[in-house]
Design an enzyme around this catalytic site. Structure first.
Site, PDB file in Angstrom:
ATOM      1  N   VAL A  71       0.938  -0.752   0.364  1.00  0.00           N
ATOM      2  CA  VAL A  71      -0.179   0.194  -0.295  1.00  0.00           C
ATOM      3  C   VAL A  71       0.678   1.034  -0.119  1.00  0.00           C
ATOM      4  O   VAL A  71       0.653   1.984  -0.425  1.00  0.00           O
ATOM      5  CB  VAL A  71      -1.059  -0.372   1.712  1.00  0.00           C
ATOM      6  CG1 VAL A  71      -1.983   1.275   1.493  1.00  0.00           C
ATOM      7  CG2 VAL A  71      -1.838  -1.334   1.433  1.00  0.00           C
ATOM      8  N   CYS A 139       8.602   0.432   8.608  1.00  0.00           N
ATOM      9  CA  CYS A 139       7.662   0.226   7.119  1.00  0.00           C
ATOM     10  C   CYS A 139       8.326  -0.577   5.698  1.00  0.00           C
ATOM     11  O   CYS A 139       8.981  -0.420   5.223  1.00  0.00           O
ATOM     12  CB  CYS A 139       7.321   1.162   6.742  1.00  0.00           C
ATOM     13  SG  CYS A 139       6.785   2.222   7.964  1.00  0.00           S
ATOM     14  N   LYS A 174       6.842   0.684  17.389  1.00  0.00           N
ATOM     15  CA  LYS A 174       6.619  -0.994  16.193  1.00  0.00           C
ATOM     16  C   LYS A 174       8.415  -0.805  15.950  1.00  0.00           C
ATOM     17  O   LYS A 174       8.153  -0.099  14.694  1.00  0.00           O
ATOM     18  CB  LYS A 174       5.883  -0.711  15.364  1.00  0.00           C
ATOM     19  CG  LYS A 174       5.240  -1.636  14.777  1.00  0.00           C
ATOM     20  CD  LYS A 174       4.000  -0.934  13.909  1.00  0.00           C
ATOM     21  CE  LYS A 174       3.495  -2.009  13.584  1.00  0.00           C
ATOM     22  NZ  LYS A 174       1.649  -2.918  12.963  1.00  0.00           N
ATOM     23  N   ASN A 201       5.582  -6.206  12.918  1.00  0.00           N
ATOM     24  CA  ASN A 201       5.438  -5.949  10.902  1.00  0.00           C
ATOM     25  C   ASN A 201       5.481  -6.502  10.441  1.00  0.00           C
ATOM     26  O   ASN A 201       5.966  -8.104  10.686  1.00  0.00           O
ATOM     27  CB  ASN A 201       6.141  -4.289  10.912  1.00  0.00           C
ATOM     28  CG  ASN A 201       5.367  -3.534  10.381  1.00  0.00           C
ATOM     29  OD1 ASN A 201       3.930  -3.917   9.500  1.00  0.00           O
ATOM     30  ND2 ASN A 201       5.881  -2.183  10.391  1.00  0.00           N
TER      31      ASN A 201
END
Length: 310
Positions: A71, A139, A174, A201
């Site tokens: 995404v 990420c 995270k 993650n």
């Protein structure tokens, strides 16, 4: 309630079930399926200081027992979130984890400062908002969304330290399963003032279109989530919980109350449910209720009695 409640950074959660970032939006759509007050908390869609359009091309691909996503942190930006979503989320009677990513140290710090200021404006004298900042340094599916910060402890330290100085909100970091030394990374976060860590993650993965003879994703790689990664996530949560004294929020492939209980037994204070929300929109409420049912059937008065038991 006291037996299933948990505490993250001074914020009490009515139960340990949170919704993971990127899988629940800001909660509006899921509120049609059940009262969000049945949850321990909601992690927002990942935010960045400025709006992002996200990645072009294919964004989601189903895999055996999971999914790949690319995404790319599509989001309206911190200011738009504050003006459009924050007050609505605060009215849902559940904890809010504001997930913040960034492409530079300066973006992380400015984003955290704006979120902190917005929350202080909304805090009444003598009260405390049920808000935590979830700092995303992991990420895997964007070029400048945190991946560079989440691998090496020394690099991550600068971000955690700077954001800790920029906000008084409880800070959850995270972490990436790709960190070179996950236990060392977690200990660094604790030393720099983080109130908790959340992990894991998504796992960096790939899908090839054998007819087109190329990756299906423009970014080549994507993040793998869902039940396929649960054994990996459980092992990493277990290792991390034994390395730090701050709470660990476990996630990765949780699809049932039994899965969530495994993470608690591995040492997690709370859990986050992600991909399973796409399979079962009412997953959060069902898993929270299932934990209570299991505790009753097993004669477990408090999750504290089994937390970290393995």
């Amino acid at each position: 309630m006291s037996g299933i409640a948990c505490n993250i950074g001074g914020v009490t959660l009515r139960n340990p079930v949170m919704m993971a970032s990127g899988t629940f939006g800001y909660g509006r759509e899921y509120a049609a399926y059940y009262p969000l007050s049945l949850l321990g908390g909601i992690a927002t869609k990942g935010l960045t200081l400025h709006p992002r359009a996200g990645n072009p091309g294919v964004r989601v691909w189903e895999t055996a027992s999971g999914m790949l996503n690319s995404v790319g942190l599509e989001n309206p930006g911190v200011d738009a979130f504050i003006s459009r979503e924050l007050d609505w989320m605060l009215a849902q009677d559940t904890a809010v984890l504001i997930n913040l990513g960034g492409g530079s140290l300066e973006e992380y710090v400015e984003g955290a400062a704006r979120i902190d200021a917005a929350c202080r404006e909304r805090t009444k004298a003598g009260s405390k908002l049920p808000v935590l900042l979830e700092l995303n340094i992991s990420c895997p599916n964007v070029k400048e969304g945190g991946m560079a910060f989440g691998i090496e402890t020394a690099t991550a330290r600068s971000v955690v330290r700077a954001v800790r100085e920029a906000t008084g909100l409880p800070l959850v970091v995270k972490l990436s399963p790709n960190a070179r030394d996950i236990a060392e990374m977690a200990r660094m976060c604790e030393a720099e003032g983080a109130d908790a860590v959340s992990l894991i993650n998504t796992v960096l993965a790939m899908k090839i279109d054998i007819r087109a003879r190329r990756s299906v994703f423009r970014q080549t790689y994507a993040g793998l989530s869902g039940p396929a990664i649960k054994p990996i996530a459980l092992r990493i949560v277990h290792q991390t919980a034994k390395a730090v004294g701050i709470p660990v929020i476990g996630m990765g492939g949780i699809a049932s109350a039994e899965d969530a209980i495994e993470f608690v037994m591995a040492g997690a204070e709370a859990v986050q449910v992600g991909t399973w929300n796409f399979v079962q929109p009412s997953a959060g409420a069902e898993i929270a209720a299932g934990i209570t049912d299991w505790m009753r059937s097993q004669g477990v008065a408090s999750l504290g009695d089994i937390r970290g038991i393995v």
